[in-house]
Design a protein around this motif. Sequence first.
Motif, mmCIF file in Angstrom:
data_model
loop_
_atom_site.group_PDB
_atom_site.id
_atom_site.type_symbol
_atom_site.label_atom_id
_atom_site.label_comp_id
_atom_site.label_asym_id
_atom_site.label_seq_id
_atom_site.Cartn_x
_atom_site.Cartn_y
_atom_site.Cartn_z
ATOM 1 N N ARG A 1 0.850 -1.197 0.000
ATOM 2 C CA ARG A 1 0.000 0.000 0.000
ATOM 3 C C ARG A 1 0.880 1.240 0.000
ATOM 4 O O ARG A 1 0.957 1.963 0.983
ATOM 5 C CB ARG A 1 -0.969 -0.014 1.193
ATOM 6 N N SER A 2 1.525 1.482 -1.122
ATOM 7 C CA SER A 2 2.412 2.637 -1.272
ATOM 8 C C SER A 2 2.198 3.278 -2.634
ATOM 9 O O SER A 2 2.109 2.581 -3.638
ATOM 10 C CB SER A 2 3.885 2.217 -1.138
ATOM 11 N N ALA A 3 2.134 4.603 -2.639
ATOM 12 C CA ALA A 3 2.030 5.361 -3.883
ATOM 13 C C ALA A 3 3.312 6.184 -4.053
ATOM 14 O O ALA A 3 4.333 5.900 -3.437
ATOM 15 C CB ALA A 3 0.778 6.234 -3.859
ATOM 16 N N ALA A 4 3.256 7.212 -4.894
ATOM 17 C CA ALA A 4 4.446 8.001 -5.234
ATOM 18 C C ALA A 4 4.567 9.215 -4.319
ATOM 19 O O ALA A 4 3.691 10.086 -4.308
ATOM 20 C CB ALA A 4 4.378 8.441 -6.688
ATOM 21 N N ARG A 5 5.661 9.294 -3.587
ATOM 22 C CA ARG A 5 5.894 10.411 -2.674
ATOM 23 C C ARG A 5 6.084 11.716 -3.450
ATOM 24 O O ARG A 5 5.786 12.804 -2.925
ATOM 25 C CB ARG A 5 7.122 10.113 -1.802
ATOM 26 N N ALA A 6 6.561 11.624 -4.684
ATOM 27 C CA ALA A 6 6.755 12.824 -5.484
ATOM 28 C C ALA A 6 5.431 13.515 -5.792
ATOM 29 O O ALA A 6 5.388 14.733 -5.998
ATOM 30 C CB ALA A 6 7.464 12.474 -6.791
ATOM 31 N N LEU A 7 4.343 12.768 -5.819
ATOM 32 C CA LEU A 7 3.031 13.340 -6.094
ATOM 33 C C LEU A 7 2.252 13.655 -4.826
ATOM 34 O O LEU A 7 1.406 14.556 -4.827
ATOM 35 C CB LEU A 7 2.206 12.380 -6.959
ATOM 36 N N ARG A 8 2.518 12.906 -3.769
ATOM 37 C CA ARG A 8 1.795 13.125 -2.514
ATOM 38 C C ARG A 8 2.700 12.680 -1.364
ATOM 39 O O ARG A 8 3.000 11.490 -1.245
ATOM 40 C CB ARG A 8 0.467 12.364 -2.510
ATOM 41 N N PRO A 9 3.128 13.591 -0.500
ATOM 42 C CA PRO A 9 4.142 13.280 0.510
ATOM 43 C C PRO A 9 3.583 12.550 1.735
ATOM 44 O O PRO A 9 3.714 13.017 2.870
ATOM 45 C CB PRO A 9 4.693 14.657 0.877
ATOM 46 N N HIS A 10 2.985 11.414 1.524
ATOM 47 C CA HIS A 10 2.496 10.576 2.621
ATOM 48 C C HIS A 10 3.655 9.720 3.134
ATOM 49 O O HIS A 10 4.477 9.247 2.343
ATOM 50 C CB HIS A 10 1.349 9.697 2.124
ATOM 51 N N PRO A 11 3.768 9.481 4.433
ATOM 52 C CA PRO A 11 4.921 8.715 4.942
ATOM 53 C C PRO A 11 5.028 7.292 4.413
ATOM 54 O O PRO A 11 6.135 6.736 4.379
ATOM 55 C CB PRO A 11 4.698 8.717 6.467
ATOM 56 N N ASP A 12 3.914 6.686 4.010
ATOM 57 C CA ASP A 12 3.974 5.322 3.471
ATOM 58 C C ASP A 12 4.240 5.289 1.974
ATOM 59 O O ASP A 12 4.409 4.198 1.409
ATOM 60 C CB ASP A 12 2.666 4.570 3.761
ATOM 61 N N ASN A 13 4.258 6.456 1.324
ATOM 62 C CA ASN A 13 4.567 6.495 -0.100
ATOM 63 C C ASN A 13 6.076 6.421 -0.319
ATOM 64 O O ASN A 13 6.866 6.684 0.592
ATOM 65 C CB ASN A 13 3.990 7.755 -0.744
ATOM 66 N N LEU A 14 6.475 6.083 -1.528
ATOM 67 C CA LEU A 14 7.883 5.841 -1.838
ATOM 68 C C LEU A 14 8.472 6.982 -2.665
ATOM 69 O O LEU A 14 7.801 7.525 -3.543
ATOM 70 C CB LEU A 14 8.042 4.528 -2.606
ATOM 71 N N SER A 15 9.719 7.318 -2.376
ATOM 72 C CA SER A 15 10.420 8.307 -3.179
ATOM 73 C C SER A 15 10.774 7.717 -4.538
ATOM 74 O O SER A 15 10.759 6.496 -4.726
ATOM 75 C CB SER A 15 11.705 8.739 -2.461
ATOM 76 N N ASP A 16 11.125 8.578 -5.470
ATOM 77 C CA ASP A 16 11.531 8.086 -6.789
ATOM 78 C C ASP A 16 12.765 7.194 -6.694
ATOM 79 O O ASP A 16 12.892 6.207 -7.431
ATOM 80 C CB ASP A 16 11.798 9.265 -7.734
ATOM 81 N N GLU A 17 13.681 7.531 -5.798
ATOM 82 C CA GLU A 17 14.868 6.695 -5.612
ATOM 83 C C GLU A 17 14.480 5.296 -5.144
ATOM 84 O O GLU A 17 15.008 4.285 -5.632
ATOM 85 C CB GLU A 17 15.808 7.346 -4.604
ATOM 86 N N GLN A 18 13.531 5.226 -4.201
ATOM 87 C CA GLN A 18 13.075 3.924 -3.720
ATOM 88 C C GLN A 18 12.310 3.168 -4.803
ATOM 89 O O GLN A 18 12.458 1.948 -4.944
ATOM 90 C CB GLN A 18 12.195 4.115 -2.481
ATOM 91 N N LEU A 19 11.510 3.884 -5.574
ATOM 92 C CA LEU A 19 10.775 3.229 -6.661
ATOM 93 C C LEU A 19 11.735 2.647 -7.697
ATOM 94 O O LEU A 19 11.540 1.525 -8.187
ATOM 95 C CB LEU A 19 9.822 4.219 -7.318
ATOM 96 N N ALA A 20 12.771 3.400 -8.037
ATOM 97 C CA ALA A 20 13.747 2.896 -9.001
ATOM 98 C C ALA A 20 14.467 1.666 -8.453
ATOM 99 O O ALA A 20 14.696 0.688 -9.178
ATOM 100 C CB ALA A 20 14.743 3.992 -9.356
ATOM 101 N N ALA A 21 14.828 1.696 -7.157
ATOM 102 C CA ALA A 21 15.482 0.536 -6.545
ATOM 103 C C ALA A 21 14.546 -0.663 -6.506
ATOM 104 O O ALA A 21 14.968 -1.807 -6.736
ATOM 105 C CB ALA A 21 15.946 0.892 -5.132
ATOM 106 N N LEU A 22 13.266 -0.413 -6.236
ATOM 107 C CA LEU A 22 12.275 -1.493 -6.240
ATOM 108 C C LEU A 22 12.173 -2.118 -7.628
ATOM 109 O O LEU A 22 12.096 -3.351 -7.769
ATOM 110 C CB LEU A 22 10.915 -0.944 -5.804
ATOM 111 N N GLY A 23 12.181 -1.281 -8.658
ATOM 112 C CA GLY A 23 12.130 -1.797 -10.019
ATOM 113 C C GLY A 23 13.341 -2.645 -10.351
ATOM 114 O O GLY A 23 13.210 -3.715 -10.975
ATOM 115 N N ARG A 24 14.519 -2.195 -9.930
ATOM 116 C CA ARG A 24 15.734 -2.970 -10.197
ATOM 117 C C ARG A 24 15.703 -4.320 -9.484
ATOM 118 O O ARG A 24 16.245 -5.314 -9.978
ATOM 119 C CB ARG A 24 16.969 -2.180 -9.764
ATOM 120 N N ALA A 25 15.056 -4.364 -8.318
ATOM 121 C CA ALA A 25 14.967 -5.599 -7.539
ATOM 122 C C ALA A 25 13.791 -6.477 -7.967
ATOM 123 O O ALA A 25 13.560 -7.514 -7.348
ATOM 124 C CB ALA A 25 14.847 -5.266 -6.056
#
Length: 369
Positions: free
Chosen positions: A231-255
């Motif tokens: 249950r995580s969205a994009a922190r760049a669009l909405r700064p909710h604490p459970d949302n992910l930064s672009d850096e984290q999203l990119a790392a998630l994609g690589r993994a």
Amino acid sequence: MADLQNELHPTTEVGGLPLEEPPFDEDPAPQVPYACDPLERAREILTDHPVADGYGSLPWVLRGLPWYDLELGESAVDTDIPRLREGQVGAVFWALHLPEGAERAVAVTLEQIDLVRTVVAAHPEGLRPARTAGQIIDARNCGRVAVLLGPAGAPALDDSLAVLRVLHTLGLRVLTLAGTSWASEAGLSRFGEEVVREMNRLGVIADLSGASDATIARTLTLSKAPVLCTRSAARALRPHPDNLSDEQLAALGRAKGVCMVPLTADQTGPGLKDVADHLDHIRAVAGPASVALSGVYDSPAAHPEDLPDPSAYPHLITELLRRGWPDSDITLLTWDNLQRALRGADFLARAAQERREASTVTRGELDGA
């Protein structure tokens, strides 16, 4: 144009005589990508690739109801079988909640597992228990919604790897790595790392929604199996604490992990198009193989307008079609990405169990006291 005309209407011969070509339409009808409207096309896609919903809170809500019938429809909850069918949901993960500061965490988790079993057994025409990707497909082929257990909260382990194994035996597939001393703001302790290794050995998938940045980073490095952010969205669009930064999203994609975007107004915004914006962003940053959906229905959270319950999923897919999403990316979003994560975890578990015995270490042995 003549070449195109000949390609579309090749001249054939019958009895040695050429057939007359059809007259050329000087004002042909404009070409459209589909022979139906977007909502109809969305429903066609979902027929073969239904929604795998990564997070639902129905068991926790049902605990407080004296009576319910999910087969006929239940107005006291967001989720029932008619709405799951209307929304073309093929699988749903039911979370095993622990209230803030709850005692008896193991017992409360076991009580919810027992409740889920009771609910599924009472609705055999609509629901079917599942643990693996293959069982999910079997349920879909039988016209049932597959129900999977998880995520559970890390406190449900009571700092015991034996409890983790028992919960897995009972069907647990996802564990959230947050809310304990071994998965904290400081990251994973040595015992926390051993929990992740044992999860990999069993096939229990790590959920990083709500985990600290340090825990997310270490788990992405340590886990051999795909991870989920249920249950995580994009922190760049909405700064909710459970949302992910672009850096984290990119790392998630690589993994090869999967970010499951919640349909909650506080994390994504007040409208359906806000949810679609998050899906667009995560697809662009993490890649189409790393985005999926979580309704988070039957929780206290408010839901975006036009997405009040699971029946609305086709309307969200319609919006994505209007934005130009290809069918292949939509099928990844709704079904294939979660299936891949489950298959990956199971494949790794089979291999790991041949190489590694069950871990018997305790938190005291690794972290002290």
